[in-house]
Design a protein around this motif. Structure first.
Motif, PDB file in Angstrom:
ATOM      1  N   GLN A 163       0.811  -1.216   0.000  1.00 35.19           N
ATOM      2  CA  GLN A 163       0.000   0.000   0.000  1.00 35.19           C
ATOM      3  C   GLN A 163       0.847   1.272   0.000  1.00 35.19           C
ATOM      4  O   GLN A 163       0.434   2.303  -0.532  1.00 35.19           O
ATOM      5  CB  GLN A 163      -0.924   0.000   1.219  1.00 35.19           C
ATOM      6  CG  GLN A 163      -1.980   1.088   1.217  1.00 35.19           C
ATOM      7  CD  GLN A 163      -3.061   0.844   0.168  1.00 35.19           C
ATOM      8  OE1 GLN A 163      -3.662  -0.220   0.124  1.00 35.19           O
ATOM      9  NE2 GLN A 163      -3.298   1.818  -0.697  1.00 35.19           N
ATOM     10  N   ILE A 164       2.063   1.204   0.591  1.00 34.35           N
ATOM     11  CA  ILE A 164       2.928   2.391   0.634  1.00 34.35           C
ATOM     12  C   ILE A 164       4.199   2.176  -0.185  1.00 34.35           C
ATOM     13  O   ILE A 164       5.188   2.888  -0.027  1.00 34.35           O
ATOM     14  CB  ILE A 164       3.276   2.800   2.081  1.00 34.35           C
ATOM     15  CG1 ILE A 164       3.991   1.656   2.809  1.00 34.35           C
ATOM     16  CG2 ILE A 164       2.031   3.239   2.821  1.00 34.35           C
ATOM     17  CD1 ILE A 164       4.541   2.068   4.185  1.00 34.35           C
ATOM     18  N   GLU A 275       5.783   5.258  -1.644  1.00 34.74           N
ATOM     19  CA  GLU A 275       4.523   5.798  -2.152  1.00 34.74           C
ATOM     20  C   GLU A 275       3.563   6.203  -1.033  1.00 34.74           C
ATOM     21  O   GLU A 275       2.377   6.402  -1.286  1.00 34.74           O
ATOM     22  CB  GLU A 275       3.843   4.754  -3.056  1.00 34.74           C
ATOM     23  CG  GLU A 275       4.673   4.360  -4.262  1.00 34.74           C
ATOM     24  CD  GLU A 275       4.047   3.222  -5.046  1.00 34.74           C
ATOM     25  OE1 GLU A 275       2.851   2.933  -4.826  1.00 34.74           O
ATOM     26  OE2 GLU A 275       4.754   2.611  -5.863  1.00 34.74           O
ATOM     27  N   GLY A 276       4.072   6.323   0.206  1.00 39.53           N
ATOM     28  CA  GLY A 276       3.194   6.735   1.287  1.00 39.53           C
ATOM     29  C   GLY A 276       3.766   6.421   2.653  1.00 39.53           C
ATOM     30  O   GLY A 276       4.949   6.067   2.791  1.00 39.53           O
ATOM     31  N   LYS A 277       2.909   6.543   3.662  1.00 39.02           N
ATOM     32  CA  LYS A 277       3.362   6.372   5.044  1.00 39.02           C
ATOM     33  C   LYS A 277       2.230   5.831   5.899  1.00 39.02           C
ATOM     34  O   LYS A 277       1.069   6.210   5.744  1.00 39.02           O
ATOM     35  CB  LYS A 277       3.848   7.725   5.593  1.00 39.02           C
ATOM     36  CG  LYS A 277       4.295   7.683   7.043  1.00 39.02           C
ATOM     37  CD  LYS A 277       4.978   8.980   7.454  1.00 39.02           C
ATOM     38  CE  LYS A 277       4.022  10.152   7.523  1.00 39.02           C
ATOM     39  NZ  LYS A 277       4.668  11.358   8.088  1.00 39.02           N
ATOM     40  N   LEU A 288      -3.203   5.668  10.607  1.00 43.06           N
ATOM     41  CA  LEU A 288      -3.368   6.702   9.593  1.00 43.06           C
ATOM     42  C   LEU A 288      -2.530   6.318   8.380  1.00 43.06           C
ATOM     43  O   LEU A 288      -1.311   6.144   8.470  1.00 43.06           O
ATOM     44  CB  LEU A 288      -2.921   8.059  10.127  1.00 43.06           C
ATOM     45  CG  LEU A 288      -3.119   9.244   9.159  1.00 43.06           C
ATOM     46  CD1 LEU A 288      -4.592   9.414   8.809  1.00 43.06           C
ATOM     47  CD2 LEU A 288      -2.554  10.530   9.762  1.00 43.06           C
ATOM     48  N   LEU A 289      -3.198   6.155   7.243  1.00 41.35           N
ATOM     49  CA  LEU A 289      -2.528   5.809   5.992  1.00 41.35           C
ATOM     50  C   LEU A 289      -2.513   7.019   5.080  1.00 41.35           C
ATOM     51  O   LEU A 289      -3.564   7.567   4.742  1.00 41.35           O
ATOM     52  CB  LEU A 289      -3.256   4.640   5.318  1.00 41.35           C
ATOM     53  CG  LEU A 289      -2.839   4.300   3.882  1.00 41.35           C
ATOM     54  CD1 LEU A 289      -1.396   3.804   3.836  1.00 41.35           C
ATOM     55  CD2 LEU A 289      -3.793   3.284   3.271  1.00 41.35           C
ATOM     56  N   ARG A 290      -1.347   7.453   4.694  1.00 42.18           N
ATOM     57  CA  ARG A 290      -1.193   8.515   3.698  1.00 42.18           C
ATOM     58  C   ARG A 290      -0.465   7.925   2.495  1.00 42.18           C
ATOM     59  O   ARG A 290       0.628   7.386   2.632  1.00 42.18           O
ATOM     60  CB  ARG A 290      -0.375   9.687   4.266  1.00 42.18           C
ATOM     61  CG  ARG A 290      -1.077  10.478   5.356  1.00 42.18           C
ATOM     62  CD  ARG A 290      -0.300  11.760   5.654  1.00 42.18           C
ATOM     63  NE  ARG A 290      -0.944  12.579   6.662  1.00 42.18           N
ATOM     64  CZ  ARG A 290      -0.610  12.588   7.947  1.00 42.18           C
ATOM     65  NH1 ARG A 290       0.354  11.793   8.371  1.00 42.18           N
ATOM     66  NH2 ARG A 290      -1.232  13.367   8.799  1.00 42.18           N
ATOM     67  N   GLU A 297      -8.060   6.878   7.580  1.00 42.80           N
ATOM     68  CA  GLU A 297      -7.835   6.468   8.970  1.00 42.80           C
ATOM     69  C   GLU A 297      -8.645   5.208   9.262  1.00 42.80           C
ATOM     70  O   GLU A 297      -9.815   5.096   8.888  1.00 42.80           O
ATOM     71  CB  GLU A 297      -8.243   7.574   9.951  1.00 42.80           C
ATOM     72  CG  GLU A 297      -7.948   7.218  11.405  1.00 42.80           C
ATOM     73  CD  GLU A 297      -8.298   8.341  12.369  1.00 42.80           C
ATOM     74  OE1 GLU A 297      -7.734   8.377  13.480  1.00 42.80           O
ATOM     75  OE2 GLU A 297      -9.166   9.177  12.012  1.00 42.80           O
ATOM     76  N   PHE A 298      -8.018   4.273   9.942  1.00 40.94           N
ATOM     77  CA  PHE A 298      -8.673   3.048  10.397  1.00 40.94           C
ATOM     78  C   PHE A 298      -8.719   3.088  11.925  1.00 40.94           C
ATOM     79  O   PHE A 298      -7.682   3.232  12.573  1.00 40.94           O
ATOM     80  CB  PHE A 298      -7.889   1.815   9.947  1.00 40.94           C
ATOM     81  CG  PHE A 298      -7.664   1.718   8.468  1.00 40.94           C
ATOM     82  CD1 PHE A 298      -8.564   1.032   7.661  1.00 40.94           C
ATOM     83  CD2 PHE A 298      -6.548   2.307   7.877  1.00 40.94           C
ATOM     84  CE1 PHE A 298      -8.359   0.935   6.285  1.00 40.94           C
ATOM     85  CE2 PHE A 298      -6.329   2.221   6.510  1.00 40.94           C
ATOM     86  CZ  PHE A 298      -7.240   1.533   5.715  1.00 40.94           C
TER      87      PHE A 298
END
Length: 353
Positions: A163-164, A275-277, A288-290, A297-298
């Protein structure tokens, strides 16, 4: 009165019937604070599991716990508990200084073992306990229960599906005041006695965090760190730092400080990818997925008895229906990292000429 009598007889019969059918029959050594809600009640709520006895050196407290939690038997001597032929599983829930001795005695008595973290005081004890598991052909699970919580299973899933993107760095900070809010109220004294805890609040709280890093990222290739006493009023190490390089080239940096202002408390882990954090608190309940797709947010509601998922997996393992959810081999690696991070001898930095 007659109906109440019949009701009590029925309840007694149902309880007895359940005990006879339970395949994993537990005894607890050390029924203190952690067993009141986090773990103790879960043993009776997991399928094929029943808590039948507790032991505490203070007989009055053992009897009180048994009465309040409706446990059939209680003891004040560990030998008497282990001699109970009905029991086939033991939960060691004492402070760390007695984990090794009690777990070893339980294994030698032919019982399977579920032991609190940190599994032992140090890596040498962990190595000996790991050898004992093999020698006795027993089963042992370490209570690294966070790896079975839905929140951290979600983190693992996000990492697995990329995902990141490719992971660049992992940064963890746990900074707390000299009286951490994360520690169970009323049970802090032994944590600041290294002969009982192994080394202060770091030894109590960091196992949760470092075990998750092993769970997420696999085998460590190398690691190093050091500890020191910054506050002269502290009797134990209050500042620790450490780095782990995993075989997959992921680098972890951790910082633990237990002498900051309460206003500066922080519990944060950041996994930064190409690709994210992913950001979360080990002792929190949200992720928190960025990413390039935006921010999400989960939020999770932890189980009422937070160790329930791990105890359920432990019961399945003891029954031969699933893998070991937290093995002694993994715990040994964790204790070797803990010992390395806890060392106070700091090698001088190399300087370029």
């Amino acid at each position: 009165m007659k109906n109440l009598y019949k009701k009590n007889l029925l309840e007694d019969w149902n309880n007895k019937n359940k005990m006879e059918k339970a395949k994993v029959r537990w005894g607890i050594i050390g029924c203190g604070d952690v067993t009141e809600k986090k773990s103790g009640p879960a043993f009776n709520k997991v399928k094929d599991s029943q808590l039948l006895a507790v032991m505490r050196r203070d007989a009055a407290k053992a009897a009180d716990y048994a009465q309040r939690h409706q446990v059939p038997d209680w003891y004040s001597k560990v030998e008497d508990l282990l001699d109970n032929p009905t029991l086939n599983a033991i939960y060691v829930a004492t402070p760390p200084s007695s984990h090794f001795d009690y777990a070893l005695k339980a294994l030698k008595a032919g019982k399977n073992v579920y032991v609190e973290k940190p599994v032992t005081l140090n890596a040498e004890e962990a190595r000996l306990l790991s050898e004992a598991v093999i020698k006795t052909n027993g089963k042992l699970v370490v209570a690294h229960y966070r790896r079975q919580l839905p929140m951290f299973l979600k983190v693992k899933e996000l990492l697995k599906v990329g995902q990141i993107g490719a992971i660049r760095t992992v940064q963890l900070r746990l900074w707390q005041s000299r009286s951490p809010e994360l520690v169970t109220t009323g049970a802090a004294d032994w944590r600041t006695d290294p002969t009982i805890s192994g080394g202060g609040y770091f030894f109590d709280l960091a196992p949760h965090q470092l075990d998750l890093m092993l769970y997420f990222f696999g085998t460590p290739l190398s690691y190093d760190g050091f500890s020191q006493v910054q506050d002269g009023a502290s009797s134990v190490v209050d500042h620790t730092t450490g780095t782990i390089l995993f075989e997959n080239q992921i680098i972890f940096n951790g910082s633990w400080c237990f002498n900051v202002r309460s206003e500066d408390n922080i519990d944060r882990c950041e996994i930064v990818g190409s690709e994210g954090k992913i950001t979360f608190s080990i002792f929190g309940n949200s992720i928190l997925l960025r990413s390039d797709q935006g921010e999400k947010e989960f939020v999770f509601d932890h189980p009422e008895h937070i160790q329930y998922p791990m105890i359920a997996s432990t019961v399945a393992f003891f029954e031969g229906k699933g893998p070991n959810p937290a093995s002694m081999e993994e715990a040994l690696t964790l204790m070797e990292i803990m010992d390395c991070f806890s060392k106070k001898e700091i090698k001088p930095f190399h300087t370029r000429k």
